[in-house]
Design a protein around this motif. Structure first.
Motif, PDB file in Angstrom:
ATOM      1  N   GLU A 287       0.824  -1.208   0.000  1.00 17.12           N
ATOM      2  CA  GLU A 287       0.000   0.000   0.000  1.00 17.12           C
ATOM      3  C   GLU A 287       0.853   1.252   0.000  1.00 17.12           C
ATOM      4  OE1 GLU A 287      -3.419   0.944  -0.403  1.00 17.12           O
ATOM      5  OE2 GLU A 287      -3.248  -1.138  -0.975  1.00 17.12           O
ATOM      6  N   SER A 288       1.934   1.258   0.755  1.00 20.75           N
ATOM      7  CA  SER A 288       2.775   2.447   0.821  1.00 20.75           C
ATOM      8  C   SER A 288       3.850   2.435  -0.259  1.00 20.75           C
ATOM      9  CB  SER A 288       3.415   2.568   2.206  1.00 20.75           C
ATOM     10  OG  SER A 288       4.287   1.490   2.446  1.00 20.75           O
ATOM     11  N   ARG A 289       4.131   1.304  -0.810  1.00 23.00           N
ATOM     12  CA  ARG A 289       5.192   1.169  -1.812  1.00 23.00           C
ATOM     13  C   ARG A 289       4.770   1.771  -3.151  1.00 23.00           C
ATOM     14  NH1 ARG A 289       9.750   1.310  -3.771  1.00 23.00           N
ATOM     15  NH2 ARG A 289      10.310  -0.113  -5.403  1.00 23.00           N
ATOM     16  N   TRP A 290       3.568   1.518  -3.569  1.00 26.37           N
ATOM     17  CA  TRP A 290       3.135   1.901  -4.913  1.00 26.37           C
ATOM     18  C   TRP A 290       2.428   3.242  -4.907  1.00 26.37           C
ATOM     19  CZ3 TRP A 290       6.110  -1.217  -7.089  1.00 26.37           C
ATOM     20  CH2 TRP A 290       6.188  -2.558  -6.746  1.00 26.37           C
ATOM     21  N   ILE A 291       2.516   3.925  -6.053  1.00 26.13           N
ATOM     22  CA  ILE A 291       1.669   5.097  -6.268  1.00 26.13           C
ATOM     23  C   ILE A 291       0.731   4.740  -7.417  1.00 26.13           C
ATOM     24  CG2 ILE A 291       3.338   6.751  -5.374  1.00 26.13           C
ATOM     25  CD1 ILE A 291       3.897   7.558  -8.309  1.00 26.13           C
ATOM     26  N   TYR A 292      -0.488   5.185  -7.295  1.00 29.58           N
ATOM     27  CA  TYR A 292      -1.513   4.802  -8.253  1.00 29.58           C
ATOM     28  C   TYR A 292      -2.050   6.018  -8.995  1.00 29.58           C
ATOM     29  CZ  TYR A 292      -1.434   0.658  -5.338  1.00 29.58           C
ATOM     30  OH  TYR A 292      -1.026  -0.453  -4.644  1.00 29.58           O
ATOM     31  N   SER A 293      -2.425   5.788 -10.238  1.00 25.96           N
ATOM     32  CA  SER A 293      -3.059   6.833 -11.023  1.00 25.96           C
ATOM     33  C   SER A 293      -4.390   7.208 -10.389  1.00 25.96           C
ATOM     34  CB  SER A 293      -3.295   6.350 -12.455  1.00 25.96           C
ATOM     35  OG  SER A 293      -4.118   7.256 -13.147  1.00 25.96           O
ATOM     36  N   GLU A 294      -4.645   8.501 -10.339  1.00 28.64           N
ATOM     37  CA  GLU A 294      -5.919   8.981  -9.786  1.00 28.64           C
ATOM     38  C   GLU A 294      -7.089   8.637 -10.706  1.00 28.64           C
ATOM     39  OE1 GLU A 294      -4.863  13.086  -9.465  1.00 28.64           O
ATOM     40  OE2 GLU A 294      -3.434  12.674  -7.857  1.00 28.64           O
TER      41      GLU A 294
ATOM     42  N   TYR B 235      -2.100  11.521 -17.012  1.00 29.73           N
ATOM     43  CA  TYR B 235      -2.401  10.137 -16.655  1.00 29.73           C
ATOM     44  C   TYR B 235      -2.742   9.953 -15.177  1.00 29.73           C
ATOM     45  CZ  TYR B 235      -0.934   8.803 -21.314  1.00 29.73           C
ATOM     46  OH  TYR B 235      -0.849   8.666 -22.671  1.00 29.73           O
ATOM     47  N   GLY B 236      -2.867  11.061 -14.447  1.00 28.63           N
ATOM     48  CA  GLY B 236      -3.328  10.985 -13.076  1.00 28.63           C
ATOM     49  C   GLY B 236      -2.261  10.713 -12.028  1.00 28.63           C
ATOM     50  N   PHE B 237      -1.030  11.080 -12.315  1.00 29.05           N
ATOM     51  CA  PHE B 237       0.059  10.865 -11.358  1.00 29.05           C
ATOM     52  C   PHE B 237       0.588  12.211 -10.864  1.00 29.05           C
ATOM     53  CE2 PHE B 237       0.191   6.893 -13.813  1.00 29.05           C
ATOM     54  CZ  PHE B 237       0.234   5.957 -12.796  1.00 29.05           C
ATOM     55  N   ALA B 238      -0.123  12.810  -9.932  1.00 27.84           N
ATOM     56  CA  ALA B 238       0.256  14.126  -9.411  1.00 27.84           C
ATOM     57  C   ALA B 238       1.637  14.109  -8.754  1.00 27.84           C
ATOM     58  CB  ALA B 238      -0.794  14.608  -8.409  1.00 27.84           C
TER      59      ALA B 238
END
Length: 112
Positions: free
Chosen positions: A9-16, A67-70
């Protein structure tokens, strides 16, 4: 904290916007391009090709936002600004390392 102690959960960043079925495949293509982008960033830094590195960071900044990656957008902007301000090599390197870390962590959605 070591990488192995990070939860997924903390490792990945997800597209909004990664949960949008119409955009999912496009976002996946963007994520799949990350290793090539990382290679380019590292090569440009090593060669001290500042204008090209600034342009590459600028391109990623715009694309990541689309692509939603702020988080990627902000990190790419920091690299771009560091180069524009002609900060020392190590300062640019630190910002680029942060950007590369985020690039490696980018995922389409939590459903992957």
């Amino acid at each position: 904290m070591t990488e192995s102690s990070l939860t997924s959960e903390s490792r990945w960043i997800y597209s909004e916007i990664g949960d949008d079925p119409e955009l999912r495949d496009l976002i996946q293509l963007f994520v799949d391009e990350m290793p090539a982008r990382i290679f380019t960033f590292e090569d440009l830094l090593k060669e001290e090709k500042w204008d090209e590195l600034r342009r590459s960071a600028h391109q990623l900044k715009g694309a990541a936002g689309s692509y939603g990656f702020a988080a990627l957008t902000a990190a790419a902007a920091a690299v771009e600004q560091a180069i524009r301000q002609e900060l020392p090599f190590e300062a640019v390197r630190r910002r680029l390392d942060e950007l590369i870390d985020l690039c490696q962590r980018a995922r389409v959605s939590r459903e992957e």
